[in-house]
Design a protein around this motif. Structure first.
Motif, PDB file in Angstrom:
ATOM      1  N   PRO A  59       0.797  -1.152   0.061  1.00  0.00           N
ATOM      2  CA  PRO A  59      -0.145  -0.024   0.070  1.00  0.00           C
ATOM      3  C   PRO A  59       0.930   1.409   0.068  1.00  0.00           C
ATOM      4  CG  PRO A  59       0.031  -1.172   2.184  1.00  0.00           C
ATOM      5  CD  PRO A  59       0.673  -2.052   1.096  1.00  0.00           C
ATOM      6  N   ASP A  60       0.306   2.442  -0.468  1.00  0.00           N
ATOM      7  CA  ASP A  60       1.113   3.743  -0.710  1.00  0.00           C
ATOM      8  C   ASP A  60       1.711   3.912   0.571  1.00  0.00           C
ATOM      9  OD1 ASP A  60       0.973   3.663  -3.479  1.00  0.00           O
ATOM     10  OD2 ASP A  60      -0.762   5.312  -3.340  1.00  0.00           O
ATOM     11  N   ASP A  61       0.978   3.805   1.900  1.00  0.00           N
ATOM     12  CA  ASP A  61       1.205   4.450   2.970  1.00  0.00           C
ATOM     13  C   ASP A  61       2.038   3.544   3.908  1.00  0.00           C
ATOM     14  OD1 ASP A  61      -0.547   2.437   3.746  1.00  0.00           O
ATOM     15  OD2 ASP A  61      -1.788   3.800   4.914  1.00  0.00           O
ATOM     16  N   SER A  62       2.647   2.517   3.156  1.00  0.00           N
ATOM     17  CA  SER A  62       3.604   1.504   3.677  1.00  0.00           C
ATOM     18  C   SER A  62       4.953   2.536   4.048  1.00  0.00           C
ATOM     19  CB  SER A  62       3.852   0.381   3.157  1.00  0.00           C
ATOM     20  OG  SER A  62       5.263  -0.004   3.351  1.00  0.00           O
ATOM     21  N   LEU A  63       5.665   2.317   4.896  1.00  0.00           N
ATOM     22  CA  LEU A  63       6.841   2.883   5.391  1.00  0.00           C
ATOM     23  C   LEU A  63       8.006   1.961   5.523  1.00  0.00           C
ATOM     24  CD1 LEU A  63       5.789   5.628   7.964  1.00  0.00           C
ATOM     25  CD2 LEU A  63       6.512   5.904   5.615  1.00  0.00           C
ATOM     26  N   GLU A  64       7.809   0.788   4.969  1.00  0.00           N
ATOM     27  CA  GLU A  64       8.922  -0.259   5.023  1.00  0.00           C
ATOM     28  C   GLU A  64       9.916   0.208   3.820  1.00  0.00           C
ATOM     29  OE1 GLU A  64       7.846  -4.608   5.742  1.00  0.00           O
ATOM     30  OE2 GLU A  64       5.971  -3.910   5.208  1.00  0.00           O
ATOM     31  N   PRO A  65      11.195   0.038   4.326  1.00  0.00           N
ATOM     32  CA  PRO A  65      12.471   0.092   3.511  1.00  0.00           C
ATOM     33  C   PRO A  65      12.494  -1.045   2.496  1.00  0.00           C
ATOM     34  CG  PRO A  65      13.298  -0.292   5.543  1.00  0.00           C
ATOM     35  CD  PRO A  65      11.731  -0.140   5.698  1.00  0.00           C
TER      36      PRO A  65
END
Lengths: 94, 274
Positions: A59-65
């Motif tokens: 999803p666009d709001d994922s903050l995973e590197p």
């Protein structure tokens, strides 16, 4: 593993496909080193197709590197070489 | 090392550097957030710039179409008047204009794709920035500096990678837009210089001038033929009568000459008054 396709987004790829991607990546690397434009195009196209097929969009709001970054179709061999030669001060902002 | 791993390291290098520098990792959260907002602005400006370039191209495509239509009309006119040489010239120019149109259409498609890409990039970044803000507040409220380190690291590298990616996309779009503007400027110049003729119609191109000359010459010939016809039909007395007013007209012409002399004297008398 998480793979980012530049200017497209991130995909979660099951580790079962890691070997396949690594194989394609080696082909890409050889083409980049040899300066083989046609080889680069086809290796990149195949790599992108695989990531999009076996991967699942994050999803666009994922903050995973990401664990790996792949150039998109619009990238030229020249550009990819320039990126690889980047010393983190020049080309890539942020 | 593999291409995709090397690229990944290059993208994360900056994030790590920024984290290492900060004494309290929580500070980097606010700093990064400010940077993210700046980047969002930059992407949106990028989208607007690309859109402006695209619209300019659309206008030029229209102008070239008008030009092409006009040249086609001219070639028909010339051919109808039996001037194949002129028709050939008009068609040659039309083919050059069509070449430009084809080029512009390809560029237009490229710009449109770039615009869509950037719009999506801006949406993705917006979603990540919002998520980051929430995460940032949670981390600041929940963890001590020491505990925060690991939590921050992940969120920070994730967004930093996105920033690098978006930054590259903006850079690429800027380069394309600049190249396009230079090109659009060259076409504007061509249109203005008359090499492709100004379709706003301010200046007459040479084909138009030639066609008009031919048509006015044609009018004169027609008129002559008509007059000759009238004379031949025995309308001579009428023609002689008609010459009388024309002789009378020479008198007002003479008055005009003397009248014209008067204003010339006027400035001198004005000078005397001063």
């Amino acid at each position: 593993m998480i793979v980012r396709i530049l200017s497209e987004g991130q995909y979660a790829v099951d580790d079962a496909h890691a070997a396949l991607l690594n194989g394609l990546d080696s082909g890409l690397e050889r083409a980049v080193e040899a300066g083989d434009e046609a080889g680069f195009r086809s290796a990149l196209a195949e790599m992108l197709a695989q990531v999009r097929t076996v991967g699942e969009r994050l999803p666009d709001d994922s903050l995973e590197p990401s664990d790996a970054v792949v150039p998109d179709e619009a990238s030229s061999l020249e550009e990819v070489r320039a990126m690889l030669a980047d010393n983190s001060e020049g080309l890539i902002p942020g | 090392m593999s291409v995709m791993k090397r690229l990944k390291l290059i993208f994360s290098a900056k994030a790590n550097k920024a984290l290492d520098r900060a004494e309290d990792p929580r500070e980097t959260l606010d700093y990064s957030y400010t940077k993210q907002l700046e980047m969002l602005q930059k992407v949106r400006r990028g989208v607007a710039d690309v859109a402006t370039s695209r619209k300019r191209l659309e206008l030029q495509v229209q102008q070239l179409q008008q030009q092409s239509d006009k040249l086609e009309g001219q070639s028909r006119q010339a051919l109808a008047a039996g001037r194949e040489d002129l028709a050939r010239e008009a068609l040659t120019r039309r083919s050059a204009v069509q070449q430009q149109q084809t080029d512009l259409a390809a560029q237009h498609a490229a710009l449109q794709a770039e615009e869509e890409k950037l719009t999506l990039a801006s949406q993705r970044l917006q979603a990540k920035v919002d998520a980051f803000r929430t995460r940032k507040e949670t981390i600041k409220a929940t963890y001590t500096a020491a505990e925060a380190q690991a939590k921050i690291g992940e969120a920070f590298s994730g967004i930093s990678e996105e920033m690098g990616d978006v930054g590259l996309a903006v850079q690429r779009a800027e380069d394309k837009t600049q190249a396009m503007q230079a090109r659009a400027g060259a076409i504007d110049e061509l249109l203005a210089s008359g090499a492709l003729d100004d379709v706003s119609g301010s200046a007459k191109d040479d084909i138009t001038a030639e066609l008009e000359r031919m048509s006015s010459q044609g009018d004169v010939e027609l008129e002559l033929a008509r007059l000759k016809g009238e004379l031949g039909a025995g309308k001579a007395p009428e023609a002689i009568e008609a010459s009388a007013p024309s002789a009378a007209a020479s008198t007002p012409a003479g008055t005009e000459t003397s009248a014209a002399a008067e204003p010339a004297a006027a400035p001198a008398s004005e000078g005397e008054q001063k």
